[in-house]
Scaffold this motif. Structure first.
Motif, PDB file in Angstrom:
ATOM      1  N   VAL A   1       0.840  -1.192   0.000  1.00  0.00           N
ATOM      2  CA  VAL A   1       0.000   0.000   0.000  1.00  0.00           C
ATOM      3  C   VAL A   1       0.875   1.242   0.000  1.00  0.00           C
ATOM      4  CG1 VAL A   1      -1.922  -1.151   1.175  1.00  0.00           C
ATOM      5  CG2 VAL A   1      -0.182   0.021   2.521  1.00  0.00           C
ATOM      6  N   GLY A   2       0.301   2.352  -0.424  1.00  0.00           N
ATOM      7  CA  GLY A   2       1.016   3.615  -0.420  1.00  0.00           C
ATOM      8  C   GLY A   2       0.240   4.642  -1.209  1.00  0.00           C
ATOM      9  N   PRO A   3       0.629   5.885  -1.077  1.00  0.00           N
ATOM     10  CA  PRO A   3      -0.077   6.948  -1.793  1.00  0.00           C
ATOM     11  C   PRO A   3       0.188   6.877  -3.297  1.00  0.00           C
ATOM     12  CG  PRO A   3       1.848   7.828  -0.676  1.00  0.00           C
ATOM     13  CD  PRO A   3       1.728   6.392  -0.257  1.00  0.00           C
ATOM     14  N   ASN A   4      -0.635   7.574  -4.051  1.00  0.00           N
ATOM     15  CA  ASN A   4      -0.427   7.658  -5.498  1.00  0.00           C
ATOM     16  C   ASN A   4       0.989   8.159  -5.781  1.00  0.00           C
ATOM     17  OD1 ASN A   4      -3.026   6.837  -5.900  1.00  0.00           O
ATOM     18  ND2 ASN A   4      -3.829   8.880  -6.344  1.00  0.00           N
ATOM     19  N   GLY A   5       1.624   7.536  -6.752  1.00  0.00           N
ATOM     20  CA  GLY A   5       2.960   7.955  -7.148  1.00  0.00           C
ATOM     21  C   GLY A   5       4.081   7.373  -6.309  1.00  0.00           C
ATOM     22  N   SER A   6       3.773   6.446  -5.405  1.00  0.00           N
ATOM     23  CA  SER A   6       4.818   5.910  -4.529  1.00  0.00           C
ATOM     24  C   SER A   6       5.541   4.700  -5.126  1.00  0.00           C
ATOM     25  CB  SER A   6       4.229   5.546  -3.166  1.00  0.00           C
ATOM     26  OG  SER A   6       3.271   4.509  -3.295  1.00  0.00           O
ATOM     27  N   GLY A   7       5.094   4.197  -6.275  1.00  0.00           N
ATOM     28  CA  GLY A   7       5.801   3.107  -6.936  1.00  0.00           C
ATOM     29  C   GLY A   7       5.161   1.741  -6.825  1.00  0.00           C
ATOM     30  N   LYS A   8       3.929   1.662  -6.375  1.00  0.00           N
ATOM     31  CA  LYS A   8       3.267   0.363  -6.232  1.00  0.00           C
ATOM     32  C   LYS A   8       3.196  -0.387  -7.563  1.00  0.00           C
ATOM     33  CE  LYS A   8      -0.492   2.183  -4.626  1.00  0.00           C
ATOM     34  NZ  LYS A   8      -0.154   3.601  -4.673  1.00  0.00           N
ATOM     35  N   SER A   9       2.784   0.283  -8.607  1.00  0.00           N
ATOM     36  CA  SER A   9       2.683  -0.357  -9.924  1.00  0.00           C
ATOM     37  C   SER A   9       4.057  -0.735 -10.458  1.00  0.00           C
ATOM     38  CB  SER A   9       1.984   0.566 -10.922  1.00  0.00           C
ATOM     39  OG  SER A   9       0.668   0.803 -10.520  1.00  0.00           O
ATOM     40  N   ASN A  10       5.074   0.011 -10.091  1.00  0.00           N
ATOM     41  CA  ASN A  10       6.428  -0.312 -10.532  1.00  0.00           C
ATOM     42  C   ASN A  10       6.923  -1.615  -9.908  1.00  0.00           C
ATOM     43  OD1 ASN A  10       6.401   1.979 -12.070  1.00  0.00           O
ATOM     44  ND2 ASN A  10       7.668   3.182 -10.688  1.00  0.00           N
TER      45      ASN A  10
END
Length: 139
Positions: A31-40
């Motif tokens: 989990v994490g805020p938008n833009g934190s790299g989850k999709s990466n």
């Protein structure tokens, strides 16, 4: 069945510094805020499993997977993703209790695959993954 024990990412997309993500043999949540790299993180898993199409990893070309640099960090010369599997149940036909699969992509376009730090071909990586019932598409 083998499970992912740890994911190590360095120089891949938004991961400038080496980042180690431990996993347990249970449900794991990132989990994490938008833009934190989850999709990466998801893209890095597909990358190390041998996916070759850059568009499926949200990049125009493979070289775009290498960290491009920021004001704080200089550009990386290569993208490295290593996935370490727990192999205590011998789902992979190897004697070791851990199996490491690593993929390196260099700026010059050269790619290297490694299994337990020995250089291998993509086909050898795919065959190893198939032994454990792991689809190289990340399913």
């Amino acid at each position: 069945m083998p499970f992912i024990k740890e994911l190590v990412i360095k120089g891949f997309k938004s991961f400038a510094r080496e980042t180690r993500i431990p996993f347990q043999n249970t449900m794991n949540v990132i989990v994490g805020p938008n833009g934190s790299g989850k999709s990466n993180i998801t893209d890095s898993i597909c990358f190390v499993l041998g996916r070759r199409g850059s568009k499926s990893m949200r990049a125009k070309k493979l070289s775009n997977l290498i960290f491009a640099g920021t004001e704080k960090y200089k550009p990386a010369s290569e993208a490295i993703v290593e996935m370490i599997f727990d192999n205590t149940d011998k789902g992979f036909s190897m004697d070791s209790n851990e199996v490491s699969i690593k993929r390196i992509l260099r700026k010059n376009g050269q790619g290297v695959y490694k299994i337990n730090n020995e250089i291998k071909t993509l086909q050898e990586v795919l065959e190893l993954l198939a032994q454990a019932g792991i689809d190289h598409n990340g399913f």
